[in-house]
Design a protein around this motif. Structure first.
Motif, PDB file in Angstrom:
ATOM      1  N   ASN A  90       0.679  -1.233   0.154  1.00 17.52           N
ATOM      2  CA  ASN A  90      -0.109   0.075   0.097  1.00 17.52           C
ATOM      3  C   ASN A  90       0.714   1.272   0.123  1.00 17.52           C
ATOM      4  N   ALA A  91       2.034   1.068   0.731  1.00 12.41           N
ATOM      5  CA  ALA A  91       2.963   2.502   0.896  1.00 12.41           C
ATOM      6  C   ALA A  91       3.453   2.621  -0.595  1.00 12.41           C
ATOM      7  N   LYS A  92       3.814   1.347  -1.264  1.00 12.91           N
ATOM      8  CA  LYS A  92       4.397   1.692  -2.835  1.00 12.91           C
ATOM      9  C   LYS A  92       3.335   2.012  -3.515  1.00 12.91           C
ATOM     10  N   VAL A  93       2.127   1.661  -3.724  1.00 13.65           N
ATOM     11  CA  VAL A  93       0.968   2.078  -4.457  1.00 13.65           C
ATOM     12  C   VAL A  93       0.830   3.718  -4.115  1.00 13.65           C
ATOM     13  N   ALA A  94       0.982   4.081  -2.811  1.00 13.68           N
ATOM     14  CA  ALA A  94       0.720   5.560  -2.601  1.00 13.68           C
ATOM     15  C   ALA A  94       1.625   6.430  -3.376  1.00 13.68           C
ATOM     16  N   ILE A  95       2.904   5.818  -3.449  1.00 11.80           N
ATOM     17  CA  ILE A  95       4.099   6.680  -4.338  1.00 11.80           C
ATOM     18  C   ILE A  95       3.602   6.938  -5.566  1.00 11.80           C
ATOM     19  N   GLN A  96       2.952   5.868  -6.285  1.00 13.95           N
ATOM     20  CA  GLN A  96       2.534   6.066  -7.625  1.00 13.95           C
ATOM     21  C   GLN A  96       1.327   7.004  -7.956  1.00 13.95           C
ATOM     22  N   SER A  97       0.778   7.239  -6.932  1.00 11.86           N
ATOM     23  CA  SER A  97      -0.891   7.855  -6.920  1.00 11.86           C
ATOM     24  C   SER A  97      -0.740   9.417  -6.253  1.00 11.86           C
ATOM     25  N   VAL A  98       0.473  10.131  -6.118  1.00 13.30           N
ATOM     26  CA  VAL A  98       0.555  11.244  -5.698  1.00 13.30           C
ATOM     27  C   VAL A  98       1.320  12.262  -6.436  1.00 13.30           C
ATOM     28  N   ASP A  99       0.939  13.576  -6.272  1.00 14.99           N
ATOM     29  CA  ASP A  99       1.660  14.541  -6.960  1.00 14.99           C
ATOM     30  C   ASP A  99       2.855  15.064  -6.744  1.00 14.99           C
ATOM     31  N   LEU A 100       3.195  14.675  -5.370  1.00 13.89           N
ATOM     32  CA  LEU A 100       4.490  15.057  -4.536  1.00 13.89           C
ATOM     33  C   LEU A 100       4.655  14.036  -3.581  1.00 13.89           C
ATOM     34  N   VAL A 101       6.068  13.773  -3.352  1.00  8.45           N
ATOM     35  CA  VAL A 101       6.293  12.748  -2.186  1.00  8.45           C
ATOM     36  C   VAL A 101       7.110  13.423  -1.221  1.00  8.45           C
ATOM     37  N   LEU A 102       6.707  13.636   0.045  1.00  8.98           N
ATOM     38  CA  LEU A 102       7.383  13.947   1.243  1.00  8.98           C
ATOM     39  C   LEU A 102       8.026  12.980   1.892  1.00  8.98           C
ATOM     40  N   LEU A 103       9.290  12.748   1.742  1.00 13.92           N
ATOM     41  CA  LEU A 103      10.133  11.724   2.095  1.00 13.92           C
ATOM     42  C   LEU A 103      10.534  11.952   3.567  1.00 13.92           C
ATOM     43  N   VAL A 104       9.886  11.427   4.865  1.00 15.36           N
ATOM     44  CA  VAL A 104      10.281  11.867   6.084  1.00 15.36           C
ATOM     45  C   VAL A 104      11.507  11.252   6.635  1.00 15.36           C
ATOM     46  N   VAL A 105      12.549  11.695   7.338  1.00 16.30           N
ATOM     47  CA  VAL A 105      13.765  10.950   7.686  1.00 16.30           C
ATOM     48  C   VAL A 105      13.932  11.244   9.174  1.00 16.30           C
ATOM     49  N   ASP A 106      14.505  10.580   9.720  1.00 21.81           N
ATOM     50  CA  ASP A 106      15.115  10.945  11.134  1.00 21.81           C
ATOM     51  C   ASP A 106      16.308  11.884  10.936  1.00 21.81           C
ATOM     52  N   GLY A 107      16.014  13.214  11.344  1.00 21.39           N
ATOM     53  CA  GLY A 107      17.156  14.150  11.357  1.00 21.39           C
ATOM     54  C   GLY A 107      18.010  14.090  12.540  1.00 21.39           C
ATOM     55  N   SER A 108      17.891  13.133  13.560  1.00 24.95           N
ATOM     56  CA  SER A 108      18.684  12.913  14.845  1.00 24.95           C
ATOM     57  C   SER A 108      19.839  12.114  14.665  1.00 24.95           C
ATOM     58  N   VAL A 109      19.717  11.175  13.492  1.00 26.24           N
ATOM     59  CA  VAL A 109      20.764  10.121  13.160  1.00 26.24           C
ATOM     60  C   VAL A 109      21.357   9.997  11.692  1.00 26.24           C
ATOM     61  N   VAL A 110      22.249   9.605  11.422  1.00 26.45           N
ATOM     62  CA  VAL A 110      22.783   9.472  10.259  1.00 26.45           C
ATOM     63  C   VAL A 110      21.904   8.673   9.172  1.00 26.45           C
ATOM     64  N   ALA A 111      21.657   8.966   7.851  1.00 26.94           N
ATOM     65  CA  ALA A 111      21.113   8.004   6.953  1.00 26.94           C
ATOM     66  C   ALA A 111      21.598   6.336   7.218  1.00 26.94           C
ATOM     67  N   GLY A 112      20.469   5.779   7.026  1.00 27.05           N
ATOM     68  CA  GLY A 112      20.935   4.170   7.358  1.00 27.05           C
ATOM     69  C   GLY A 112      20.347   3.463   5.790  1.00 27.05           C
ATOM     70  N   GLY A 113      20.355   2.104   6.001  1.00 20.58           N
ATOM     71  CA  GLY A 113      20.031   1.454   4.794  1.00 20.58           C
ATOM     72  C   GLY A 113      18.446   1.266   4.432  1.00 20.58           C
ATOM     73  N   GLY A 114      17.652   1.636   5.401  1.00 20.35           N
ATOM     74  CA  GLY A 114      16.085   1.709   5.419  1.00 20.35           C
ATOM     75  C   GLY A 114      16.075   3.100   4.385  1.00 20.35           C
ATOM     76  N   ASP A 115      16.682   4.177   4.690  1.00 19.08           N
ATOM     77  CA  ASP A 115      16.473   5.421   3.898  1.00 19.08           C
ATOM     78  C   ASP A 115      17.180   5.155   2.381  1.00 19.08           C
ATOM     79  N   ARG A 116      17.956   4.293   2.258  1.00 18.57           N
ATOM     80  CA  ARG A 116      18.730   4.164   1.048  1.00 18.57           C
ATOM     81  C   ARG A 116      17.764   3.340   0.019  1.00 18.57           C
TER      82      ARG A 116
END
Length: 310
Positions: A90-116
């Motif tokens: 459902n999350a992947k479908v949501a990416i395909q059906s919107v006009d803009l994506v807001l990718l929220v990340v945890d700005g208190s830690v460095v980027a990880g594999g999940g973000d990649r």
């Protein structure tokens, strides 16, 4: 706090912007807290336990200049059961059906594999992306390494990055303005006073589930589904009958608690939240039922409202 409206949808003025914004990210980065902050009231449940959001929930923000419809998606993660597969799909479908994506990340830690992994998904779609670095309030003083890790991940893109705290509200207005900038001119999709397109019964069930997650923490993680069996609206009170479905007898025991104390605490806290939702007095009666392996069964998932979006 009306969730429905009889007002007709007005004609948008010249230059009015509108569109659908998908809020995506790893579990527990603060997506639901952010959406509640943006729309100005609680429509999505929040919890310290990962994977709180299950259904795609639309939050609606209307200003004089724009209408943004936020689609809050489950955190994208490696699924471990049928429910997990439904959520990620459902999350992947949501990416395909919107006009803009807001990718929220945890700005208190460095980027990880999940973000990649998520950025790799976004590389495959032709949709504008804004990166929202949440948890500004928890960011350490030596934050340069954290910021550099995200800039490095998106080095081949011209995606904009904005820092904010969904909890305190700091930087959220800047984020809101940036999202509006990235939308095209368009109509009102919903009446201006509407904050969600979800029915009240769905929100009631989510508010009950939130209290279970908050009060039982890791003991009963995500083996819980709420069914609102009856809602009787009387002049002075709304009477609600709901069933808490769990997978094992041991979980039923945890939710009921010694002498029924846990169930009373869940009911009392949920009742207070539902009263805020409907702006009226509520009588809430809860039952607990064991439904073995409901998360593994597509039929049970559908019965409890979890369907794969096409």
């Amino acid at each position: 706090m009306e969730l429905s409206s009889n007002i007709t949808i007005p004609v948008a003025p010249a230059g009015f912007k509108s569109g659908f914004v998908g809020i995506i990210g790893r579990p527990n980065v603060g997506k639901s807290t952010l959406m509640n902050q943006l729309v100005g009231q609680k429509i999505a449940i929040t919890s310290p336990v990962a994977q709180t959001t299950r259904n795609r929930l639309r939050g609606i923000l209307t200003t004089e200049a724009a209408q943004i419809i936020f689609v809050d998606t489950p955190g994208i993660h490696k699924p471990h059961h049928q429910l997990g597969k439904v959520l990620v799909q459902n999350a992947k479908v949501a990416i395909q059906s919107v006009d803009l994506v807001l990718l929220v990340v945890d700005g208190s830690v460095v980027a990880g594999g999940g973000d990649r992994y998520i950025i790799d998904l976004l590389n495959r779609v032709e949709i504008p992306v804004v990166i929202g670095m949440n948890k500004l309030d928890l960011q350490p003083t030596d934050y340069q390494e954290i910021e550099a890790s995200y800039y490095q991940l998106i080095s081949s893109h011209s995606w904009q990055i904005v820092k904010f705290s969904a909890l305190t509200g700091e930087g959220v207005e800047v984020l809101q303005n940036l999202l509006i900038e990235n939308l095209e001119t368009g109509p009102y999709y919903y009446p201006p006073d509407l904050v969600t397109d979800q029915p009240e019964r769905f929100i009631m069930g989510e508010l009950i589930r939130e209290q279970i997650l908050l009060l039982t923490r890791e003991e009963v993680p995500h083996s819980v589904a709420i069914a609102i069996d009856r809602v009787d609206e009387e002049p002075s009170i709304t009477r609600i009958l709901a069933t808490i479905n769990v997978e094992r007898s041991s979980q039923k025991g945890i939710i009921i608690g010694k002498g029924g104390n846990m169930l009373k605490a869940i009911g009392s806290a949920a009742r207070q939240q539902i009263q805020k939702l409907i702006a009226g007095k509520v009588y809430l009666e809860l039952f607990v039922k064991v439904q073995p392996k409901w998360r593994q069964s597509r039929i049970r998932l559908a019965e409890l409202g979890y369907r794969v979006d096409e």
